[in-house]
Motif scaffolding. Structure first.
Motif, PDB file in Angstrom:
ATOM      1  N   TYR A 116       0.832  -1.211   0.000  1.00  0.00           N
ATOM      2  CA  TYR A 116       0.000   0.000   0.000  1.00  0.00           C
ATOM      3  C   TYR A 116       0.860   1.252   0.000  1.00  0.00           C
ATOM      4  CZ  TYR A 116       0.220   0.732   5.193  1.00  0.00           C
ATOM      5  OH  TYR A 116       0.601   0.970   6.490  1.00  0.00           O
ATOM      6  N   ALA A 117       2.057   1.195   0.594  1.00  0.00           N
ATOM      7  CA  ALA A 117       2.932   2.366   0.577  1.00  0.00           C
ATOM      8  C   ALA A 117       3.403   2.670  -0.841  1.00  0.00           C
ATOM      9  CB  ALA A 117       4.122   2.137   1.500  1.00  0.00           C
ATOM     10  N   LEU A 118       3.819   1.635  -1.549  1.00  0.00           N
ATOM     11  CA  LEU A 118       4.336   1.818  -2.910  1.00  0.00           C
ATOM     12  C   LEU A 118       3.299   2.455  -3.823  1.00  0.00           C
ATOM     13  CD1 LEU A 118       6.468   1.307  -5.122  1.00  0.00           C
ATOM     14  CD2 LEU A 118       5.458  -0.971  -5.425  1.00  0.00           C
ATOM     15  N   PHE A 119       2.075   1.928  -3.828  1.00  0.00           N
ATOM     16  CA  PHE A 119       1.080   2.414  -4.792  1.00  0.00           C
ATOM     17  C   PHE A 119       0.447   3.738  -4.355  1.00  0.00           C
ATOM     18  CE2 PHE A 119       1.287  -2.137  -5.895  1.00  0.00           C
ATOM     19  CZ  PHE A 119       1.650  -1.980  -7.226  1.00  0.00           C
ATOM     20  N   THR A 120       0.485   4.045  -3.055  1.00  0.00           N
ATOM     21  CA  THR A 120       0.066   5.382  -2.635  1.00  0.00           C
ATOM     22  C   THR A 120       1.066   6.414  -3.122  1.00  0.00           C
ATOM     23  OG1 THR A 120      -1.074   4.549  -0.671  1.00  0.00           O
ATOM     24  CG2 THR A 120      -0.448   6.874  -0.656  1.00  0.00           C
ATOM     25  N   GLY A 121       2.357   6.100  -3.002  1.00  0.00           N
ATOM     26  CA  GLY A 121       3.370   7.019  -3.513  1.00  0.00           C
ATOM     27  C   GLY A 121       3.280   7.209  -5.014  1.00  0.00           C
ATOM     28  N   LEU A 122       3.027   6.119  -5.736  1.00  0.00           N
ATOM     29  CA  LEU A 122       2.923   6.217  -7.196  1.00  0.00           C
ATOM     30  C   LEU A 122       1.721   7.040  -7.642  1.00  0.00           C
ATOM     31  CD1 LEU A 122       3.883   2.582  -8.304  1.00  0.00           C
ATOM     32  CD2 LEU A 122       5.215   4.675  -8.641  1.00  0.00           C
ATOM     33  N   ALA A 123       0.690   7.130  -6.791  1.00  0.00           N
ATOM     34  CA  ALA A 123      -0.485   7.938  -7.145  1.00  0.00           C
ATOM     35  C   ALA A 123      -0.117   9.398  -7.373  1.00  0.00           C
ATOM     36  CB  ALA A 123      -1.549   7.826  -6.044  1.00  0.00           C
ATOM     37  N   ALA A 124       0.995   9.830  -6.780  1.00  0.00           N
ATOM     38  CA  ALA A 124       1.452  11.207  -6.984  1.00  0.00           C
ATOM     39  C   ALA A 124       1.840  11.469  -8.432  1.00  0.00           C
ATOM     40  CB  ALA A 124       2.635  11.506  -6.065  1.00  0.00           C
ATOM     41  N   MET A 125       2.121  10.413  -9.188  1.00  0.00           N
ATOM     42  CA  MET A 125       2.544  10.553 -10.584  1.00  0.00           C
ATOM     43  C   MET A 125       1.366  10.533 -11.563  1.00  0.00           C
ATOM     44  SD  MET A 125       5.612  10.756  -9.723  1.00  0.00           S
ATOM     45  CE  MET A 125       6.508  10.366  -8.217  1.00  0.00           C
ATOM     46  N   SER A 126       0.148  10.411 -11.079  1.00  0.00           N
ATOM     47  CA  SER A 126      -1.029  10.290 -11.937  1.00  0.00           C
ATOM     48  C   SER A 126      -1.182  11.500 -12.851  1.00  0.00           C
ATOM     49  CB  SER A 126      -2.291  10.123 -11.082  1.00  0.00           C
ATOM     50  OG  SER A 126      -2.196   9.001 -10.244  1.00  0.00           O
ATOM     51  N   GLN A 127      -1.448  11.214 -14.130  1.00  0.00           N
ATOM     52  CA  GLN A 127      -1.668  12.281 -15.102  1.00  0.00           C
ATOM     53  C   GLN A 127      -3.126  12.396 -15.533  1.00  0.00           C
ATOM     54  OE1 GLN A 127       0.840  14.454 -15.929  1.00  0.00           O
ATOM     55  NE2 GLN A 127       1.850  13.275 -14.296  1.00  0.00           N
ATOM     56  N   ASN A 128      -3.968  11.436 -15.126  1.00  0.00           N
ATOM     57  CA  ASN A 128      -5.397  11.497 -15.403  1.00  0.00           C
ATOM     58  C   ASN A 128      -6.119  10.645 -14.368  1.00  0.00           C
ATOM     59  OD1 ASN A 128      -5.399   8.687 -16.417  1.00  0.00           O
ATOM     60  ND2 ASN A 128      -4.266   9.575 -18.149  1.00  0.00           N
ATOM     61  N   VAL A 129      -7.446  10.677 -14.379  1.00  0.00           N
ATOM     62  CA  VAL A 129      -8.213   9.951 -13.354  1.00  0.00           C
ATOM     63  C   VAL A 129      -8.071   8.446 -13.514  1.00  0.00           C
ATOM     64  CG1 VAL A 129      -9.891  11.770 -12.936  1.00  0.00           C
ATOM     65  CG2 VAL A 129     -10.324  10.113 -14.758  1.00  0.00           C
TER      66      VAL A 129
ATOM     67  N   GLY B 108      -5.335  -0.340  -2.405  1.00  0.00           N
ATOM     68  CA  GLY B 108      -6.386  -0.942  -1.595  1.00  0.00           C
ATOM     69  C   GLY B 108      -6.123  -2.396  -1.277  1.00  0.00           C
ATOM     70  N   VAL B 109      -5.486  -3.117  -2.195  1.00  0.00           N
ATOM     71  CA  VAL B 109      -5.172  -4.526  -1.943  1.00  0.00           C
ATOM     72  C   VAL B 109      -4.255  -4.656  -0.730  1.00  0.00           C
ATOM     73  CG1 VAL B 109      -4.123  -6.609  -2.886  1.00  0.00           C
ATOM     74  CG2 VAL B 109      -5.488  -5.133  -4.375  1.00  0.00           C
ATOM     75  N   GLY B 110      -3.278  -3.757  -0.620  1.00  0.00           N
ATOM     76  CA  GLY B 110      -2.386  -3.792   0.531  1.00  0.00           C
ATOM     77  C   GLY B 110      -3.035  -3.281   1.795  1.00  0.00           C
ATOM     78  N   ILE B 111      -3.756  -2.171   1.687  1.00  0.00           N
ATOM     79  CA  ILE B 111      -4.392  -1.569   2.853  1.00  0.00           C
ATOM     80  C   ILE B 111      -5.403  -2.522   3.475  1.00  0.00           C
ATOM     81  CG2 ILE B 111      -6.059   0.231   3.510  1.00  0.00           C
ATOM     82  CD1 ILE B 111      -4.504   2.158   1.740  1.00  0.00           C
ATOM     83  N   GLY B 112      -6.179  -3.189   2.639  1.00  0.00           N
ATOM     84  CA  GLY B 112      -7.182  -4.110   3.160  1.00  0.00           C
ATOM     85  C   GLY B 112      -6.573  -5.293   3.889  1.00  0.00           C
ATOM     86  N   GLY B 113      -5.406  -5.763   3.436  1.00  0.00           N
ATOM     87  CA  GLY B 113      -4.774  -6.900   4.085  1.00  0.00           C
ATOM     88  C   GLY B 113      -4.127  -6.559   5.407  1.00  0.00           C
ATOM     89  N   GLU B 114      -3.694  -5.325   5.585  1.00  0.00           N
ATOM     90  CA  GLU B 114      -2.967  -4.960   6.805  1.00  0.00           C
ATOM     91  C   GLU B 114      -3.821  -5.141   8.049  1.00  0.00           C
ATOM     92  OE1 GLU B 114      -0.528  -2.955   9.746  1.00  0.00           O
ATOM     93  OE2 GLU B 114      -2.686  -2.778   9.347  1.00  0.00           O
ATOM     94  N   TRP B 115      -5.095  -4.771   7.975  1.00  0.00           N
ATOM     95  CA  TRP B 115      -5.963  -4.883   9.149  1.00  0.00           C
ATOM     96  C   TRP B 115      -6.103  -6.339   9.582  1.00  0.00           C
ATOM     97  CZ3 TRP B 115     -11.969  -3.969   9.189  1.00  0.00           C
ATOM     98  CH2 TRP B 115     -12.434  -4.046  10.503  1.00  0.00           C
ATOM     99  N   ALA B 116      -6.372  -7.221   8.617  1.00  0.00           N
ATOM    100  CA  ALA B 116      -6.549  -8.632   8.951  1.00  0.00           C
ATOM    101  C   ALA B 116      -5.297  -9.213   9.587  1.00  0.00           C
ATOM    102  CB  ALA B 116      -6.923  -9.418   7.698  1.00  0.00           C
ATOM    103  N   LEU B 117      -4.132  -8.858   9.062  1.00  0.00           N
ATOM    104  CA  LEU B 117      -2.889  -9.427   9.580  1.00  0.00           C
ATOM    105  C   LEU B 117      -2.497  -8.810  10.910  1.00  0.00           C
ATOM    106  CD1 LEU B 117      -1.337 -11.666   8.142  1.00  0.00           C
ATOM    107  CD2 LEU B 117      -2.881 -10.456   6.638  1.00  0.00           C
ATOM    108  N   ALA B 118      -2.684  -7.493  11.056  1.00  0.00           N
ATOM    109  CA  ALA B 118      -2.348  -6.840  12.324  1.00  0.00           C
ATOM    110  C   ALA B 118      -3.278  -7.315  13.440  1.00  0.00           C
ATOM    111  CB  ALA B 118      -2.441  -5.322  12.172  1.00  0.00           C
ATOM    112  N   GLY B 119      -4.585  -7.405  13.143  1.00  0.00           N
ATOM    113  CA  GLY B 119      -5.542  -7.863  14.148  1.00  0.00           C
ATOM    114  C   GLY B 119      -5.292  -9.295  14.565  1.00  0.00           C
ATOM    115  N   THR B 120      -4.963 -10.141  13.596  1.00  0.00           N
ATOM    116  CA  THR B 120      -4.666 -11.542  13.901  1.00  0.00           C
ATOM    117  C   THR B 120      -3.394 -11.651  14.733  1.00  0.00           C
ATOM    118  OG1 THR B 120      -5.742 -12.302  11.868  1.00  0.00           O
ATOM    119  CG2 THR B 120      -4.162 -13.794  12.894  1.00  0.00           C
TER     120      THR B 120
END
Length: 432
Positions: A107-120, A131-143
């Motif tokens: 999630y860190a990598l693709f959030t940073g890459l969003a800064a390079m977006s040239q269109n929607v 989102g794939v990374g962000i969604g997994g972090e909760w499940a793994l941290a909680g477990t």
């Protein structure tokens, strides 16, 4: 006559935490904090980012188009969250900490890459993958926290862990107040690269929970994903998925749409754009403080009145606050202060997510716990994404943000009706 009141010295001492439990908790907490920061960055920069990118994509940057595109992009983000169920079976097979590190890095990598977006379209792809990374972090941290912490401390550990996500909101609000207001939305996304450091630390310093290590020599009878739908688990898996769907439907009311709502209210009251961005940051900070308090109060309440009663209380509070905030305060002639006041209480009841960090691990055994946690959280995100498309259409057709979001309060009333079918686990130890 002897008194029955226990003094502090009479109360049983809590089990002390060892170094790995402490280190692991802070790694999970900081990962979850930065997860929350990355999640809310999109909401905070939604208006300026789409104002710039929509014309480059062939659309005019009208409020209706910004609302529609914002809802669609958030729906795609939720789809990414939904796809994160893949992390659960991987973690049950290869371990909690290594997979946790992978989710944070992603999630860190693709959030940073969003800064390079040239269109929607590019922004949409990067948010989907983040989102794939962000969604997994909760499940793994909680477990991880549920399995690594001793039985007498893991309930509060769930509450402490969940504060991290909303501490991330506070950090994002502070960054938006400073970095975002002066350097723009691209700089905000670049700040999302920071969690890479946490992922490396997690991988190098944190050992696997003993609970997970003990089951590695036992033969696996069937896949974890199939197991959570067997006769023992099917009902609780279905009910948990519904309850998490309800919580996620309410997420964009309390987090994703509140910055845009505050900006609209601030501009209507004559503030400049920078002043409106500052107000959105302040509002997000107030929401975050309320949610942190709600997360800390929840485990105490859950031990007193049970998991089901506590979640019903929080769901009712969410329904009332969403209706008041977006259905009433948003339409007052000078409603900014009232709206922000309601946000604090909306934040408190938004602490309902801490219930799932506490409750889900209690309902499944170790060999399927991460899979169950990831699946239950992910299925709600898929459904939530579909609801968000409907919400986007309602905002576009009505030309207003408040009323469509206010109707999401009904989801919490439906959730209250489902809670009696859930499994009550108060007083039960974490299954091995």
């Amino acid at each position: 006559m002897q008194s029955n009141v226990l003094t502090a010295a009479d109360r049983p001492a809590r089990t002390p935490l060892n170094r790995n439990q402490i280190t692991g908790f802070w790694a999970a907490w900081f990962g979850w904090t930065l997860d929350g920061m990355d999640s809310i960055i999109y909401a905070l920069v939604l208006v300026p980012a789409l104002t710039e990118l929509l014309p480059k994509s062939g659309f005019t940057a009208t409020p209706a188009h910004i609302g529609l595109a914002g809802s669609i992009l958030f729906a795609l983000f939720l789809v990414g969250w939904g796809l994160s169920f893949i992390w659960g079976p991987i973690a049950d097979r290869f371990g909690r900490t290594r997979v946790l590190a992978a989710t944070i890095f992603g999630y860190a990598l693709f959030t940073g890459l969003a800064a390079m977006s040239q269109n929607v379209w590019e922004l949409a792809v990067f948010r989907l993958l983040a989102g794939v990374g962000i969604g997994g972090e909760w499940a793994l941290a909680g477990t991880y926290v549920a399995e690594a912490w001793p039985e007498d401390r893991r309930k509060m550990g769930a509450g402490y862990l969940q504060t991290g996500y909303y501490a991330g909101f506070f950090i994002a609000a502070a960054l938006n107040y400073t970095v975002g207001a002066h350097y723009g939305w691209r700089a905000m996304f670049l700040c999302g690269l920071v969690p890479v450091v946490v992922s490396i630390f997690t991988l190098l310093k944190v050992r696997e929970p003993e609970r997970w290590e003990k089951i590695q020599d036992k033969p696996v009878q069937r896949s974890p994903l199939r197991t959570i739908f067997n006769a023992e688990y099917a009902r609780r898996t279905l009910v948990n998925s519904v309850l998490l769907t309800v919580a996620i439907i309410g997420l964009w009311a309390g987090a994703v749409y509140e910055p845009a709502a505050i900006i609209q209210l601030a501009l209507k009251e004559g503030m400049t754009h920078i002043q409106a961005v500052h107000m959105a940051s302040i509002g997000t900070g107030i929401l975050s403080i309320g949610t942190i308090l709600g997360c800390l109060a929840l485990p105490v309440m859950a031990e007193r009145i049970g998991r089901k009663g506590t979640l019903a209380f929080y769901f009712l509070g969410m329904a009332v606050c969403i209706a008041l905030g977006f259905g009433w305060a948003f339409y007052l002639p000078n409603g900014l202060d009232t709206f922000i006041t309601v946000l604090f209480f909306l934040g408190f009841f938004g602490g309902n997510f801490a219930m799932f960090s506490l409750w889900l691990p209690e309902q499944y055994e170790t060999r399927v716990r991460a899979t169950a946690f990831a699946f239950n959280t992910s299925i709600g995100r898929f459904i939530g994404a579909g609801v968000n498309f409907l919400l986007a259409a309602a905002i576009a057709s009505s030309g207003t943000l408040g009323t469509p979001v206010a109707y999401t309060a009904l989801a919490f009333l439906a959730g209250i009706a489902v809670i009696p079918f859930a499994m009550e686990t108060r007083g039960q130890a974490l299954p091995q």
